[in-house]
Design a protein around this motif. Structure first.
Motif, PDB file in Angstrom:
ATOM      1  N   GLU A 446       0.790  -1.219   0.000  1.00  0.00           N
ATOM      2  CA  GLU A 446       0.000   0.000   0.000  1.00  0.00           C
ATOM      3  C   GLU A 446       0.831   1.282   0.000  1.00  0.00           C
ATOM      4  O   GLU A 446       0.444   2.267  -0.604  1.00  0.00           O
ATOM      5  CB  GLU A 446      -0.913   0.009   1.232  1.00  0.00           C
ATOM      6  CG  GLU A 446      -1.955  -1.102   1.208  1.00  0.00           C
ATOM      7  CD  GLU A 446      -2.787  -1.104   2.468  1.00  0.00           C
ATOM      8  OE1 GLU A 446      -2.590  -0.196   3.293  1.00  0.00           O
ATOM      9  OE2 GLU A 446      -3.618  -2.009   2.632  1.00  0.00           O
ATOM     10  N   HIS A 447       1.940   1.288   0.727  1.00  0.00           N
ATOM     11  CA  HIS A 447       2.627   2.557   0.946  1.00  0.00           C
ATOM     12  C   HIS A 447       4.105   2.567   0.572  1.00  0.00           C
ATOM     13  O   HIS A 447       4.669   3.636   0.394  1.00  0.00           O
ATOM     14  CB  HIS A 447       2.515   2.956   2.424  1.00  0.00           C
ATOM     15  CG  HIS A 447       1.118   3.045   2.905  1.00  0.00           C
ATOM     16  ND1 HIS A 447       0.296   4.107   2.586  1.00  0.00           N
ATOM     17  CD2 HIS A 447       0.377   2.208   3.675  1.00  0.00           C
ATOM     18  CE1 HIS A 447      -0.877   3.924   3.146  1.00  0.00           C
ATOM     19  NE2 HIS A 447      -0.866   2.777   3.814  1.00  0.00           N
ATOM     20  N   ILE A 448       4.763   1.429   0.528  1.00  0.00           N
ATOM     21  CA  ILE A 448       6.211   1.383   0.344  1.00  0.00           C
ATOM     22  C   ILE A 448       6.550   0.469  -0.826  1.00  0.00           C
ATOM     23  O   ILE A 448       5.924  -0.576  -1.006  1.00  0.00           O
ATOM     24  CB  ILE A 448       6.911   0.846   1.618  1.00  0.00           C
ATOM     25  CG1 ILE A 448       6.530   1.702   2.822  1.00  0.00           C
ATOM     26  CG2 ILE A 448       8.420   0.798   1.458  1.00  0.00           C
ATOM     27  CD1 ILE A 448       6.996   1.118   4.137  1.00  0.00           C
ATOM     28  N   VAL A 475       3.787   6.469  -4.574  1.00  0.00           N
ATOM     29  CA  VAL A 475       4.670   5.843  -3.597  1.00  0.00           C
ATOM     30  C   VAL A 475       5.096   6.904  -2.597  1.00  0.00           C
ATOM     31  O   VAL A 475       5.382   8.047  -2.962  1.00  0.00           O
ATOM     32  CB  VAL A 475       5.905   5.217  -4.290  1.00  0.00           C
ATOM     33  CG1 VAL A 475       6.898   4.709  -3.254  1.00  0.00           C
ATOM     34  CG2 VAL A 475       5.478   4.078  -5.212  1.00  0.00           C
ATOM     35  N   ARG A 476       5.167   6.556  -1.303  1.00  0.00           N
ATOM     36  CA  ARG A 476       5.618   7.500  -0.286  1.00  0.00           C
ATOM     37  C   ARG A 476       7.046   7.213   0.182  1.00  0.00           C
ATOM     38  O   ARG A 476       7.770   8.114   0.566  1.00  0.00           O
ATOM     39  CB  ARG A 476       4.669   7.447   0.918  1.00  0.00           C
ATOM     40  CG  ARG A 476       3.233   7.826   0.588  1.00  0.00           C
ATOM     41  CD  ARG A 476       3.148   9.247   0.037  1.00  0.00           C
ATOM     42  NE  ARG A 476       3.610  10.220   0.992  1.00  0.00           N
ATOM     43  CZ  ARG A 476       2.840  10.833   1.882  1.00  0.00           C
ATOM     44  NH1 ARG A 476       1.556  10.566   1.925  1.00  0.00           N
ATOM     45  NH2 ARG A 476       3.339  11.731   2.711  1.00  0.00           N
ATOM     46  N   VAL A 477       7.450   5.917   0.164  1.00  0.00           N
ATOM     47  CA  VAL A 477       8.794   5.537   0.597  1.00  0.00           C
ATOM     48  C   VAL A 477       9.356   4.496  -0.384  1.00  0.00           C
ATOM     49  O   VAL A 477       8.654   3.555  -0.768  1.00  0.00           O
ATOM     50  CB  VAL A 477       8.794   4.946   2.024  1.00  0.00           C
ATOM     51  CG1 VAL A 477      10.217   4.514   2.426  1.00  0.00           C
ATOM     52  CG2 VAL A 477       8.241   5.941   3.024  1.00  0.00           C
ATOM     53  N   ALA A 548      11.814   1.207   9.663  1.00  0.00           N
ATOM     54  CA  ALA A 548      11.990   2.654   9.723  1.00  0.00           C
ATOM     55  C   ALA A 548      11.016   3.359   8.788  1.00  0.00           C
ATOM     56  O   ALA A 548      10.502   4.446   9.101  1.00  0.00           O
ATOM     57  CB  ALA A 548      13.432   3.014   9.361  1.00  0.00           C
ATOM     58  N   ALA A 549      10.746   2.765   7.621  1.00  0.00           N
ATOM     59  CA  ALA A 549       9.784   3.359   6.692  1.00  0.00           C
ATOM     60  C   ALA A 549       8.396   3.402   7.304  1.00  0.00           C
ATOM     61  O   ALA A 549       7.666   4.404   7.195  1.00  0.00           O
ATOM     62  CB  ALA A 549       9.783   2.560   5.392  1.00  0.00           C
ATOM     63  N   ARG A 550       7.984   2.325   7.974  1.00  0.00           N
ATOM     64  CA  ARG A 550       6.668   2.299   8.623  1.00  0.00           C
ATOM     65  C   ARG A 550       6.591   3.355   9.727  1.00  0.00           C
ATOM     66  O   ARG A 550       5.590   4.035   9.890  1.00  0.00           O
ATOM     67  CB  ARG A 550       6.398   0.916   9.199  1.00  0.00           C
ATOM     68  CG  ARG A 550       6.319  -0.162   8.125  1.00  0.00           C
ATOM     69  CD  ARG A 550       6.099  -1.536   8.720  1.00  0.00           C
ATOM     70  NE  ARG A 550       4.867  -1.525   9.493  1.00  0.00           N
ATOM     71  CZ  ARG A 550       4.757  -2.113  10.676  1.00  0.00           C
ATOM     72  NH1 ARG A 550       5.795  -2.706  11.214  1.00  0.00           N
ATOM     73  NH2 ARG A 550       3.612  -2.070  11.338  1.00  0.00           N
ATOM     74  N   ASP A 551       7.693   3.466  10.480  1.00  0.00           N
ATOM     75  CA  ASP A 551       7.738   4.465  11.554  1.00  0.00           C
ATOM     76  C   ASP A 551       7.604   5.872  10.979  1.00  0.00           C
ATOM     77  O   ASP A 551       6.894   6.729  11.536  1.00  0.00           O
ATOM     78  CB  ASP A 551       9.052   4.303  12.312  1.00  0.00           C
ATOM     79  CG  ASP A 551       9.122   5.225  13.522  1.00  0.00           C
ATOM     80  OD1 ASP A 551       8.108   5.328  14.235  1.00  0.00           O
ATOM     81  OD2 ASP A 551      10.178   5.843  13.727  1.00  0.00           O
ATOM     82  N   HIS A 552       8.282   6.106   9.838  1.00  0.00           N
ATOM     83  CA  HIS A 552       8.230   7.415   9.197  1.00  0.00           C
ATOM     84  C   HIS A 552       6.808   7.739   8.730  1.00  0.00           C
ATOM     85  O   HIS A 552       6.319   8.868   8.905  1.00  0.00           O
ATOM     86  CB  HIS A 552       9.196   7.417   8.009  1.00  0.00           C
ATOM     87  CG  HIS A 552       9.068   8.609   7.121  1.00  0.00           C
ATOM     88  ND1 HIS A 552       9.500   9.864   7.476  1.00  0.00           N
ATOM     89  CD2 HIS A 552       8.533   8.737   5.869  1.00  0.00           C
ATOM     90  CE1 HIS A 552       9.253  10.703   6.500  1.00  0.00           C
ATOM     91  NE2 HIS A 552       8.656  10.048   5.510  1.00  0.00           N
ATOM     92  N   LEU A 553       6.124   6.769   8.177  1.00  0.00           N
ATOM     93  CA  LEU A 553       4.764   7.005   7.697  1.00  0.00           C
ATOM     94  C   LEU A 553       3.797   7.227   8.856  1.00  0.00           C
ATOM     95  O   LEU A 553       2.835   7.989   8.735  1.00  0.00           O
ATOM     96  CB  LEU A 553       4.308   5.815   6.837  1.00  0.00           C
ATOM     97  CG  LEU A 553       5.076   5.630   5.508  1.00  0.00           C
ATOM     98  CD1 LEU A 553       4.552   4.406   4.778  1.00  0.00           C
ATOM     99  CD2 LEU A 553       4.927   6.866   4.629  1.00  0.00           C
ATOM    100  N   GLU A 554       4.042   6.553   9.971  1.00  0.00           N
ATOM    101  CA  GLU A 554       3.189   6.780  11.130  1.00  0.00           C
ATOM    102  C   GLU A 554       3.359   8.198  11.673  1.00  0.00           C
ATOM    103  O   GLU A 554       2.392   8.873  12.034  1.00  0.00           O
ATOM    104  CB  GLU A 554       3.516   5.756  12.221  1.00  0.00           C
ATOM    105  CG  GLU A 554       3.050   4.347  11.886  1.00  0.00           C
ATOM    106  CD  GLU A 554       3.498   3.335  12.919  1.00  0.00           C
ATOM    107  OE1 GLU A 554       4.131   3.767  13.920  1.00  0.00           O
ATOM    108  OE2 GLU A 554       3.225   2.137  12.732  1.00  0.00           O
ATOM    109  N   ARG A 555       4.616   8.673  11.720  1.00  0.00           N
ATOM    110  CA  ARG A 555       4.864  10.027  12.225  1.00  0.00           C
ATOM    111  C   ARG A 555       4.232  11.073  11.331  1.00  0.00           C
ATOM    112  O   ARG A 555       3.786  12.121  11.783  1.00  0.00           O
ATOM    113  CB  ARG A 555       6.374  10.275  12.330  1.00  0.00           C
ATOM    114  CG  ARG A 555       7.056   9.532  13.455  1.00  0.00           C
ATOM    115  CD  ARG A 555       8.429  10.149  13.778  1.00  0.00           C
ATOM    116  NE  ARG A 555       9.258  10.215  12.596  1.00  0.00           N
ATOM    117  CZ  ARG A 555      10.128   9.264  12.236  1.00  0.00           C
ATOM    118  NH1 ARG A 555      10.248   8.162  12.984  1.00  0.00           N
ATOM    119  NH2 ARG A 555      10.852   9.396  11.149  1.00  0.00           N
ATOM    120  N   ASP A 556       4.214  10.790  10.024  1.00  0.00           N
ATOM    121  CA  ASP A 556       3.617  11.745   9.091  1.00  0.00           C
ATOM    122  C   ASP A 556       2.103  11.628   9.020  1.00  0.00           C
ATOM    123  O   ASP A 556       1.454  12.379   8.272  1.00  0.00           O
ATOM    124  CB  ASP A 556       4.200  11.542   7.689  1.00  0.00           C
ATOM    125  CG  ASP A 556       5.633  12.028   7.599  1.00  0.00           C
ATOM    126  OD1 ASP A 556       6.111  12.657   8.571  1.00  0.00           O
ATOM    127  OD2 ASP A 556       6.288  11.779   6.549  1.00  0.00           O
TER     128      ASP A 556
END
Length: 576
Positions: A446-448, A475-477, A548-556
């Motif tokens: 879905e996101h990476i 794509v976000r990451v 780390a990519a999942r963490d980044h998307l959660e913060r955003d």
């Protein structure tokens, strides 16, 4: 700028290129076999030395002088126990235009300069470079030489004067036109008869020197029948000429540098190829390539002093030497000694040999140089191999030998780079479920987007990689797994930096994992790793990068923490 070697280092290097006690010990092991092999090779080499001397433009005596002087020195100082050196057809192809432009003195000077260049190459340890010459280049080179040698014999085989011209195709065409205007069939019949006897005899009894028998028969028939239209070699001076320093003026040396480099390159190529062939025909024999260059250099320095032409290792004579049982350098020395006896004792008889007979010898030699089986195998291997072979052969025929080899090497290099570049892939990472959870698969879908870079990331493949990577959408990451990258050069590093920069401008975060220590220098030199480290985007492993990519998307706010049941650890940087 190179640093000069210490004097002790130069002395040690020269010593390593000189004959050793092992050479002398090997000479004493099987003297009878070596003496017999040397005698056989001398019988085979005599007509070839005469023919190549005539073809070079300096006369038959030049060919004999080369076979004696260069053959002896190369046998003593060369790097192969079985190599036989002397004038060759490939070398005569190079020498003909030098004779036309600078005369005999120019050829002698070029030979001397080429000898010095070969010695320098030996001191620089350049002999090992032969292994980088692809087989299709060698086969195409040999095929082209065979065609050139055959075409060179057309005037003498037809019994007409050699027309003017530098290109062998032009000379052969003009000779054919001269023959049509005033045909005489004696010389062609003699040349074809000698060639036929050699080719058929070699199939029937390979160990019998049919070239000498055919030349003797042709000479006897010509003398007895008084055949018209057949020119003999002409008067030969008895013995070798006294050493002479009759060369071109020093002011003309600059114009001879390019021909000298061409002669040296050809001598190195042909000699090392011949030595490799000898190794392949035996068990336990291995030549020293640097010492072989040294021996050929000394041979080419000495031969011009006696009126000889530049010499190389001769594949045909070396093969005869091996097949007749040679085991040491004594065979090659015997070959030179026997030819010296012929020069001193039989010059009047040799001078009566018809030029058409020698043309027949060289025509047969050209035919035997072509290995149909090898050519067929190369043509069937790959399209690239067939292209390289044909291109090298055509260039040899149309241009000159050194240019042909350079063209063949360049084309082979380009095709090799093209093949290597095709191995570089940018493929979606096939996540193994043993390494990642189902939730991570759904998250990536879905996101990476995770990509694995396979193969080389260098100038021939990098731009295709950039095009594929920067066309990503929705794509976000992007996670780039680089542990399977085999090579990174400056171009590849710059392209990677360019791709990271362009993706960041589109709001896409880039993370890399698995950078090899060997690749860090190239990547650091252009700042791509610094760019990623600044934002903590470089990771040791792909799972760490994904977390780390999942963490980044959660913060955003792109993902909610509830969407990820897996605890995300803090990003970890890879240390070199």
């Amino acid at each position: 700028m190179s640093v000069p070697l210490p004097q002790a280092g130069i002395r040690s290097r020269i010593t390593s290129l000189l004959p050793t006690r092992a050479d002398a010990d090997q000479v004493r092991r099987h003297p009878r076999r070596d003496l017999l092999a040397g005698l056989t090779v001398a019988v085979v080499a005599l007509p070839l030395a005469l023919g190549f001397g005539v073809s070079s433009g300096l006369g038959a005596e030049a060919g004999l002088a080369t076979a004696v002087v260069a053959g002896a020195l190369a046998a003593v100082f060369g790097g192969s126990n079985l190599q036989v050196s002397g004038p060759t057809g490939a070398m005569t192809v190079v020498l003909v235009p030098i004779v036309a432009d600078h005369g005999p003195a120019g050829v002698l000077t070029v030979g001397l300069m080429a000898g010095v260049i070969l010695v320098a190459l030996a001191l620089l340890r350049a002999g090992g470079s032969m292994r980088y010459v692809p087989a299709p280049v060698v086969e195409g080179f040999t095929l082209g030489i065979a065609c050139v040698i055959g075409l060179q014999q057309i005037p003498n085989a037809l019994g007409v004067p050699v027309p003017e011209g530098e290109r062998v195709l032009v000379v052969a065409w003009r000779a054919g036109g001269e023959f049509v205007r005033d045909p005489g069939w004696t010389a062609p019949a003699l040349a074809l008869a000698v060639a036929a006897v050699m080719l058929l005899g070699a199939r029937w009894k390979p160990t019998v020197p049919f070239s000498v028998l055919a030349v003797i028969a042709a000479t006897v028939v010509t003398e007895a029948a008084g055949l018209d239209g057949v020119r003999p070699i002409g008067d030969l001076p008895p013995g070798l000429p006294a050493p002479s320093l009759s060369f071109v003026d020093t002011g003309a040396l600059g114009g001879l540098l390019a021909p000298a480099l061409a002669v040296a390159a050809l001598a190195a190529l042909e000699s090392l190829l011949s030595a490799s062939v000898a190794d392949g025909m035996t068990v336990g024999q291995r030549h020293d390539p640097d010492r072989e260059l040294f021996g050929q250099g000394l041979a080419n320095i000495a031969a011009p002093l006696f009126g000889g032409v530049p010499a190389t290792g001769a594949i045909a004579r070396t093969a005869v030497n091996v097949r007749t049982g040679a085991t040491s350098r004594l065979a090659s020395l015997t070959h030179a000694a026997v030819l010296a006896v012929i020069v001193f004792a039989a010059a009047p008889l040799v001078s009566r040999i018809p030029l058409a007979a020698l043309a027949g010898v060289l025509l047969a030699t050209a035919v035997r140089m072509v290995e149909v089986g090898s050519l067929r195998a190369m043509a069937r291997a790959t399209r690239s191999d067939a292209l390289i072979l044909v291109l090298t052969a055509v260039a040899t025929l149309a241009l000159d030998l050194v240019q042909a080899v350079i063209i063949g090497l360049v084309v082979a290099g380009v095709l090799a780079l093209r093949a290597v570049a095709r191995q570089a892939r940018l493929a979606p990472l096939p996540l193994d479920r043993g390494d990642h959870t189902d939730e991570e698969h759904e998250l990536l879908a879905e996101h990476i987007v995770a990509y694995r870079l396979d193969g080389p990331l260098f100038f021939a493949a990098a731009h295709r990689f950039l095009l594929e990577l920067t066309e990503l959408a929705d794509v976000r990451v992007v996670v780039l797994r680089m542990s399977h990258v085999s090579v990174v050069d400056a171009t590849g590093a710059l392209v990677l930096k360019d791709a990271v920069t362009k993706l960041r401008r589109r709001g896409i975060t880039v993370m890399v994992s698995g950078v090899r220590p060997a690749h860090r220098r190239a990547l650091d030199s252009v700042g791509v790793l610094e760019l990623l480290r600044h934002e903590g985007r470089e990771y040791a492993t792909t799972p760490e990068a994904i977390r780390a990519a999942r963490d980044h998307l959660e913060r955003d706010g792109v993902l909610r923490a509830a969407d990820s049941p897996v605890t995300v650890p803090a990003p970890a940087r890879e240390t070199s």
